[in-house]
Design a protein around this motif. Structure first.
Motif, PDB file in Angstrom:
ATOM      1  N   ILE A   7      66.146  23.430 -33.314  1.00  0.00           N
ATOM      2  CA  ILE A   7      64.946  23.288 -32.246  1.00  0.00           C
ATOM      3  C   ILE A   7      65.418  23.239 -30.973  1.00  0.00           C
ATOM      4  O   ILE A   7      64.793  24.067 -29.999  1.00  0.00           O
ATOM      5  CB  ILE A   7      64.224  21.920 -32.529  1.00  0.00           C
ATOM      6  N   ALA A   8      66.679  22.602 -30.463  1.00  0.00           N
ATOM      7  CA  ALA A   8      67.246  22.715 -29.044  1.00  0.00           C
ATOM      8  C   ALA A   8      67.636  24.170 -28.617  1.00  0.00           C
ATOM      9  O   ALA A   8      67.254  24.666 -27.794  1.00  0.00           O
ATOM     10  CB  ALA A   8      68.145  21.636 -29.174  1.00  0.00           C
ATOM     11  N   ARG A   9      68.045  24.717 -29.610  1.00  0.00           N
ATOM     12  CA  ARG A   9      68.619  26.218 -29.365  1.00  0.00           C
ATOM     13  C   ARG A   9      67.320  27.232 -29.233  1.00  0.00           C
ATOM     14  O   ARG A   9      67.646  28.053 -28.238  1.00  0.00           O
ATOM     15  CB  ARG A   9      69.560  26.805 -30.507  1.00  0.00           C
ATOM     16  N   LEU A  10      66.520  27.038 -30.209  1.00  0.00           N
ATOM     17  CA  LEU A  10      65.452  27.811 -29.935  1.00  0.00           C
ATOM     18  C   LEU A  10      64.611  27.412 -28.652  1.00  0.00           C
ATOM     19  O   LEU A  10      63.680  28.378 -28.038  1.00  0.00           O
ATOM     20  CB  LEU A  10      64.357  27.628 -31.232  1.00  0.00           C
ATOM     21  N   ALA A  11      64.427  26.283 -28.362  1.00  0.00           N
ATOM     22  CA  ALA A  11      63.753  26.041 -26.780  1.00  0.00           C
ATOM     23  C   ALA A  11      64.632  26.565 -25.706  1.00  0.00           C
ATOM     24  O   ALA A  11      64.235  27.059 -24.693  1.00  0.00           O
ATOM     25  CB  ALA A  11      63.977  24.402 -26.836  1.00  0.00           C
ATOM     26  N   HIS A  16      59.527  29.599 -22.427  1.00  0.00           N
ATOM     27  CA  HIS A  16      58.138  29.694 -22.202  1.00  0.00           C
ATOM     28  C   HIS A  16      57.393  28.968 -23.227  1.00  0.00           C
ATOM     29  O   HIS A  16      56.060  28.474 -22.988  1.00  0.00           O
ATOM     30  CB  HIS A  16      57.660  31.273 -22.251  1.00  0.00           C
ATOM     31  N   LEU A  17      58.097  28.341 -24.254  1.00  0.00           N
ATOM     32  CA  LEU A  17      57.594  27.387 -25.268  1.00  0.00           C
ATOM     33  C   LEU A  17      58.168  25.926 -24.960  1.00  0.00           C
ATOM     34  O   LEU A  17      59.169  25.763 -24.619  1.00  0.00           O
ATOM     35  CB  LEU A  17      57.815  27.776 -26.653  1.00  0.00           C
ATOM     36  N   THR A  18      57.176  24.820 -25.175  1.00  0.00           N
ATOM     37  CA  THR A  18      57.760  23.871 -25.102  1.00  0.00           C
ATOM     38  C   THR A  18      58.667  23.361 -26.247  1.00  0.00           C
ATOM     39  O   THR A  18      58.334  23.756 -27.396  1.00  0.00           O
ATOM     40  CB  THR A  18      56.505  22.682 -24.906  1.00  0.00           C
ATOM     41  N   GLN A  19      59.284  22.314 -26.129  1.00  0.00           N
ATOM     42  CA  GLN A  19      60.322  21.888 -27.362  1.00  0.00           C
ATOM     43  C   GLN A  19      59.246  21.179 -28.513  1.00  0.00           C
ATOM     44  O   GLN A  19      59.511  21.528 -29.372  1.00  0.00           O
ATOM     45  CB  GLN A  19      61.224  20.847 -26.829  1.00  0.00           C
ATOM     46  N   LYS A  20      58.342  20.647 -28.120  1.00  0.00           N
ATOM     47  CA  LYS A  20      57.265  20.060 -28.941  1.00  0.00           C
ATOM     48  C   LYS A  20      56.777  21.294 -30.006  1.00  0.00           C
ATOM     49  O   LYS A  20      56.503  21.017 -30.932  1.00  0.00           O
ATOM     50  CB  LYS A  20      56.156  19.232 -28.305  1.00  0.00           C
ATOM     51  N   ILE A  22      57.952  24.162 -30.315  1.00  0.00           N
ATOM     52  CA  ILE A  22      58.934  24.827 -31.145  1.00  0.00           C
ATOM     53  C   ILE A  22      59.300  23.802 -32.622  1.00  0.00           C
ATOM     54  O   ILE A  22      59.441  24.178 -33.474  1.00  0.00           O
ATOM     55  CB  ILE A  22      60.216  24.907 -30.509  1.00  0.00           C
ATOM     56  N   GLU A  23      59.459  22.488 -32.303  1.00  0.00           N
ATOM     57  CA  GLU A  23      59.262  21.365 -33.491  1.00  0.00           C
ATOM     58  C   GLU A  23      58.420  21.542 -34.338  1.00  0.00           C
ATOM     59  O   GLU A  23      58.606  21.441 -35.581  1.00  0.00           O
ATOM     60  CB  GLU A  23      59.439  20.020 -32.669  1.00  0.00           C
ATOM     61  N   ARG A  24      57.052  21.604 -33.958  1.00  0.00           N
ATOM     62  CA  ARG A  24      55.858  21.828 -34.697  1.00  0.00           C
ATOM     63  C   ARG A  24      56.029  23.088 -35.593  1.00  0.00           C
ATOM     64  O   ARG A  24      55.762  23.116 -36.679  1.00  0.00           O
ATOM     65  CB  ARG A  24      54.837  21.911 -33.823  1.00  0.00           C
ATOM     66  N   VAL A  25      56.372  24.270 -35.085  1.00  0.00           N
ATOM     67  CA  VAL A  25      56.603  25.610 -35.976  1.00  0.00           C
ATOM     68  C   VAL A  25      57.340  25.315 -36.754  1.00  0.00           C
ATOM     69  O   VAL A  25      57.388  25.683 -37.836  1.00  0.00           O
ATOM     70  CB  VAL A  25      56.764  26.535 -34.828  1.00  0.00           C
ATOM     71  N   VAL A  26      58.932  24.851 -36.435  1.00  0.00           N
ATOM     72  CA  VAL A  26      60.016  24.754 -37.468  1.00  0.00           C
ATOM     73  C   VAL A  26      59.441  23.744 -38.545  1.00  0.00           C
ATOM     74  O   VAL A  26      59.711  24.061 -39.822  1.00  0.00           O
ATOM     75  CB  VAL A  26      61.118  24.047 -36.654  1.00  0.00           C
ATOM     76  N   SER A  27      58.794  22.620 -38.305  1.00  0.00           N
ATOM     77  CA  SER A  27      58.425  21.863 -39.390  1.00  0.00           C
ATOM     78  C   SER A  27      57.242  22.391 -40.214  1.00  0.00           C
ATOM     79  O   SER A  27      57.218  22.251 -41.384  1.00  0.00           O
ATOM     80  CB  SER A  27      57.678  20.549 -38.627  1.00  0.00           C
TER      81      SER A  27
END
Length: 94
Positions: A7-11, A16-20, A22-27
């Motif tokens: 998640i941190a690396r994708l952020a 342009h995307l929030t970490q929250k 990205i976390e939601r998408v991965v989950s």
């Protein structure tokens, strides 16, 4: 790499995307994969590999501490078979 590192690396790569988000998408992606496997399905990611479920029959095992025989019940276990592209990339330096 663990989930939080992914998640941190994708952020970092997608400012342009929030970490929250990205976390939601991965989950959601991981949850859908689990749901497919729970339903007896298979999850295939081209170039990466395929996840499926295999059955293991009941068997007799041993308690490592005492050495006594114990029965191990039948169960379903996840199985991963790597894709050709992943195998090629892992062995590119050989």
């Amino acid at each position: 790499m663990i989930k939080s590192e992914l998640i941190a690396r994708l952020a970092e790569e997608n400012p342009h995307l929030t970490q929250k988000d990205i976390e939601r998408v991965v989950s959601v992606i991981l949850d859908r994969m689990i749901q497919a496997l729970e339903g007896g399905g298979r999850v295939e990611l081209r170039g990466f590999g395929a996840f499926s479920v295999r059955s293991r029959g009941a068997r007799s095992g041993r308690n490592p501490r005492t050495g006594e025989s114990v029965s191990v019940r039948a169960k379903h276990v996840p199985f991963f078979k790597s894709g050709k592209e992943l195998r090629v990339r892992l062995n590119a330096d050989d």
